[in-house]
Design an enzyme around this catalytic site. Sequence first.
Site, PDB file in Angstrom:
ATOM      1  N   CYS A  95      68.358  37.713  74.581  1.00 58.98           N
ATOM      2  CA  CYS A  95      68.402  37.794  73.125  1.00 58.98           C
ATOM      3  C   CYS A  95      69.641  37.118  72.516  1.00 58.98           C
ATOM      4  O   CYS A  95      69.708  35.898  72.484  1.00 58.98           O
ATOM      5  CB  CYS A  95      68.257  39.260  72.706  1.00 58.98           C
ATOM      6  SG  CYS A  95      67.609  39.449  71.042  1.00 58.98           S
ATOM      7  N   ARG A 131      61.963  41.041  60.828  1.00 59.79           N
ATOM      8  CA  ARG A 131      62.471  41.018  62.202  1.00 59.79           C
ATOM      9  C   ARG A 131      61.277  41.044  63.142  1.00 59.79           C
ATOM     10  O   ARG A 131      60.216  41.593  62.806  1.00 59.79           O
ATOM     11  CB  ARG A 131      63.343  42.255  62.470  1.00 59.79           C
ATOM     12  CG  ARG A 131      64.747  42.139  61.952  1.00 59.79           C
ATOM     13  CD  ARG A 131      65.583  43.312  62.410  1.00 59.79           C
ATOM     14  NE  ARG A 131      66.056  43.173  63.776  1.00 59.79           N
ATOM     15  CZ  ARG A 131      67.083  42.401  64.121  1.00 59.79           C
ATOM     16  NH1 ARG A 131      67.729  41.692  63.224  1.00 59.79           N
ATOM     17  NH2 ARG A 131      67.467  42.342  65.381  1.00 59.79           N
ATOM     18  N   HIS A 193      64.059  42.535  76.110  1.00 59.50           N
ATOM     19  CA  HIS A 193      64.898  43.671  76.501  1.00 59.50           C
ATOM     20  C   HIS A 193      63.993  44.564  77.322  1.00 59.50           C
ATOM     21  O   HIS A 193      62.934  44.156  77.751  1.00 59.50           O
ATOM     22  CB  HIS A 193      65.352  44.439  75.253  1.00 59.50           C
ATOM     23  CG  HIS A 193      66.333  43.690  74.432  1.00 59.50           C
ATOM     24  ND1 HIS A 193      67.659  43.601  74.771  1.00 59.50           N
ATOM     25  CD2 HIS A 193      66.195  43.014  73.277  1.00 59.50           C
ATOM     26  CE1 HIS A 193      68.294  42.897  73.854  1.00 59.50           C
ATOM     27  NE2 HIS A 193      67.432  42.524  72.938  1.00 59.50           N
TER      28      HIS A 193
END
Length: 245
Positions: A95, A131, A193
């Site tokens: 990320c 997002r 993640h």
Amino acid sequence: MKQITIGWLYPRLMSTYGDRGNIISLSKRCEWREIDVKVIELNVGFDKKQLEECDLLFMGGAQDREQKVVSEDLLIKKEILLKKIEKGVPGLFICGAYQFLGKYYKEADGTIINGLGIFDLYTESSNKEERLIGNIAVKTNEGTIIGFENHGGRTFLGEDAKPLGKVISGFGNNGKDGTEGLIYKNSIGTYLHGPILPKNPSIADFLIEKALEIKYKEKSVLKKLDDSLENKAKSVIAKRMSINL
Ligand code: GLN
């Protein structure tokens, strides 16, 4: 006994979504195969010489605020990092770290955080767009991988850059072109993640295998491990996403 040293870059600032789990996974998978592991934590201001002894690199994600602090320190270490990655030393960059390896990261307010320019990509964030959050499944050459993504930045790869895989479900690099992550030499950049490695042990083993190969200059074949628990964790999420592994 073989030995590898893992360099964990900026654990104090870049470890937002359980990225420590990746270090645990790498360490355990080495330990179970009687490979000696040393983990060095490389925080802001670390001595460049410490990077020299690393056989595998890892850096997790962060918020924009932390990224700004880290970027200043990271740029000083660019040459040595570049040399390592070019030589084939494996790395996993998640990320915010993935964004750093590219040319730049443009924050939602327009501020530019310069990247290392090692990966052929750039990332831009904007307040006008949502997002990109949720579980994600990606088809790679080695099979389907599963993770969780949460990023505002949209990453765009250069023409010759090789994505890690194709998005089956979720957003990936930018939510538009269907690509996720990037693989360059033996280094992986990704938005996954999770942490990614406990659920996707084949990636952990790829990194360990390459670390041994580069260090000992010989082909390395890792002992098989019982991954039934890891596969179970992965299939629970896959089921939730209505995906057949
Ligand atoms: N700050 C970056 C973004 O939102 C990275 C986020 C992260 O590392 N999870 O795009």
